[in-house]
Design a protein around this motif. Structure first.
Motif, short mmCIF file in Angstrom:
data_model
loop_
_atom_site.label_atom_id
_atom_site.label_comp_id
_atom_site.label_asym_id
_atom_site.label_seq_id
_atom_site.Cartn_x
_atom_site.Cartn_y
_atom_site.Cartn_z
N GLU A 96 33.73 1.76 55.05
CA GLU A 96 33.80 0.49 54.37
C GLU A 96 34.66 0.00 53.10
OE1 GLU A 96 32.48 3.12 54.42
OE2 GLU A 96 31.03 2.77 53.01
N LEU A 97 35.46 1.11 52.27
CA LEU A 97 35.48 0.88 51.25
C LEU A 97 36.71 1.69 50.84
CD1 LEU A 97 32.78 1.71 48.67
CD2 LEU A 97 33.26 -0.37 49.05
N PRO A 98 37.83 1.17 51.96
CA PRO A 98 39.41 1.38 51.80
C PRO A 98 40.02 1.32 50.48
CG PRO A 98 39.48 -0.58 52.80
CD PRO A 98 37.66 -0.35 52.41
N LEU A 99 40.91 1.82 50.21
CA LEU A 99 41.68 1.68 49.13
C LEU A 99 42.94 0.56 48.72
CD1 LEU A 99 43.00 3.78 46.56
CD2 LEU A 99 44.98 4.11 47.73
N CYS A 100 43.13 -0.18 49.82
CA CYS A 100 43.97 -1.23 49.63
C CYS A 100 43.60 -2.21 50.50
CB CYS A 100 45.43 -0.80 50.09
SG CYS A 100 45.98 0.21 49.46
N GLN A 101 43.69 -3.71 50.04
CA GLN A 101 42.60 -3.99 51.13
C GLN A 101 43.75 -5.85 50.25
OE1 GLN A 101 38.13 -3.53 50.19
NE2 GLN A 101 38.24 -5.00 52.10
N ASN A 102 43.63 -7.11 51.36
CA ASN A 102 44.12 -8.13 51.20
C ASN A 102 45.99 -8.16 50.92
OD1 ASN A 102 41.49 -8.67 51.29
ND2 ASN A 102 40.62 -8.62 49.53
#
Ligand code: ZN
Length: 480
Positions: A96-102
């Motif tokens: 639920e909390l990945p290192l990279c997003q968007n």
């Protein structure tokens, strides 16, 4: 009814670190089975994982290169499933909390640029490998790959055709290779792709039932598998059938996708935060440091090749897909041969040789069959009229075997183009004397004979006469 495809891709890229993600074992490919293992990656009780900092660095680098937001706080999760090649019974991943997003990657499609959005990039460990039916009725487990670091790169369902999927994968692989975080080898499995495919009536915004397609080991396989799967789904619906959410395997021999199992849902994995690992806290300073090290990426390099060297977009694209090719080109043009001619030799003859000799995709410049400065020298010699294009072809073959400067080979083999008037005139005279019959024919109006005579002169000079001069002299003499 007309349908459109909706495709999202999940790529697993194996990172080029020396050691595994949570232990010090080597990541080297092709070792004796179970040689690169220790209690941590074998999942023995009582051991604790220790994070490899280089993995995080590579993940941040990739995130920055693909315009992602880098989370200052992310977390490790356990993804629970049982399989013999996963000795702990869970995979350490991020959820639920990945290192990279968007983020996003730009591709070219139908002459326009299109952004394919990235949902997320996260780090995880690879599983081992089950080897079935070696001798008789049992399976073996090789844990060399267990704990090798992976990036999982997940796209939004922005891809609408097999061709776009292939372009996206090529761009992504090219970026990873430029960053030197992954070698991108699809056959060895260091760059793997799964696709989520669904179809919907054109113009509709609702998503259809998706299938996950796996086991595509080359760009060609991805294109064929997706084309097949899109058509299959359309036929099922056209015949009044229903699609089921399932995982399908691409069978490259039969060129079909086959149902493997009904697809699991995220909740089947019972994700929860890994209590053995601290949350990952990244400081701005480190991100800035990594940002400063970002190399020029393929897209930017392509644009620069167009503006700086005046190359057509097609050439610039081919030359910048791989970093080593781009570097080869740039070190060749440093000595100012014609850039377009240099590009033609690389894309034509040099690529052919590399293909024929099955040279490694990861060639370093020093290992190329012809050093860049030699290729440049040859192109300059053609430009300056020292050798003809025809001679250059055989000179090129000669250079392949010798790794010597073309000037030296030309001197030695006396391949230099003859451009002095006197010797060409002599050759022309000799040929005219020997072919008086054809000369009369030409003078009687049979134009075609001219080409024949040029051919004879080139043959007499073993291809070395400057063809333009031969034409001029011959025309003059025949006119008399
Ligand atoms: Zn280990």
């Amino acid at each position: 009814m007309e349908y459109e495809a909706v495709i999202g891709l999940e790529v697993h890229a194996q990172l080029l670190t020396e050691s595994k993600i949570f232990c010090g074992c080597s990541t080297r490919f092709g070792e004796e089975p179970n040689r690169n293992t220790c209690p941590v990656c074998m999942g023995l009780p009582g051991v604790l994982p220790v994070l490899n900092k280089r993995v995080v660095e590579f993940a941040i680098l990739t995130g920055l290169a693909t315009h992602c937001e880098i989370a200052r706080y992310s977390r490790w999760a356990r993804k629970n499933y049982f399989y013999p090649d996963l000795p702990k019974g869970y995979q350490i991943s991020q959820y639920e909390l990945p290192l990279c997003q968007n983020g996003y990657i730009e591709i070219e499609t139908n002459g326009a640029r299109k952004k394919i959005r990235l949902t997320r990039i996260h780090m995880e460990e690879d599983a081992g490998k089950n080897i079935h039916d070696v001798r008789g009725n049992y399976s073996l487990v090789d844990l060399n790959r267990a704990g090798v670091p992976l990036l999982e790169i997940v796209s939004e369902p922005d891809i609408q055709s097999a061709e776009e999927a292939s372009r996206y994968l090529k761009s992504l692989r090219s970026i990873l290779q430029y960053l030197e975080v992954c070698d991108g080898n699809m056959e060895e499995g260091s760059f793997r792709c799964d696709a989520n495919v669904s179809i919907r009536p054109k113009g509709s915004t609702a998503l259809g039932v998706k299938t996950e397609v796996k086991n595509m080991n080359s760009f060609k396989a991805v294109e064929k598998a997706l084309e097949y799967e899109i058509q299959r789904q359309i036929s099922v619906l056209a015949e009044g059938g229903r699609l089921t959410q399932e995982t399908r395997l691409w069978d490259a021999d039969k060129e079909v996708t086959r149902s493997m199992r009904t697809k699991e849902f995220a909740h089947d994995y019972r994700y929860f935060p890994d209590p053995d690992l601290l949350p990952l806290v990244i400081e701005d300073e480190w991100i800035e440091e990594i940002k400063a090290r970002l190399p020029e990426l393929p897209e930017a390099r392509k644009e620069r090749f167009i503006s700086q060297y005046g190359l057509p977009s097609y050439d610039a694209e081919l030359l910048t897909t791989r970093r080593d090719v781009a570097e080869y080109f740039e070190s060749a043009v440093k000595t100012h041969p014609d850039p377009k001619a240099t590009s033609n030799w690389i894309m034509g003859d040099l690529f052919r040789v590399i293909r024929e000799r099955k040279l490694d995709e990861k060639l370093r410049i020093a290992e190329w069959p012809i050093p860049p400065e030699h290729l440049a020298q040859m192109v300059r010699m053609i430009d300056e009229g020292k050798i003809s294009g025809k001679i250059a072809k055989s000179l090129f073959e000669e250079m392949l075997g010798r790794r010597e400067a073309p000037e030296k080979i030309v001197r030695e083999k006396a391949l230099e183009q003859v451009s002095d008037l006197e010797s060409i005139e002599k050759a022309v005279d000799r040929v005219l004397d020997a072919h008086s019959q054809q000369v009369s024919e030409y003078r009687a109006g049979k134009e075609k004979v001219f080409g024949f005579l040029v051919g004879q002169i080139m043959k007499a000079t073993r291809g070395k006469a400057n063809p333009q001069m031969v034409n001029e002299i011959l025309r003059k003499k025949l006119g008399n």
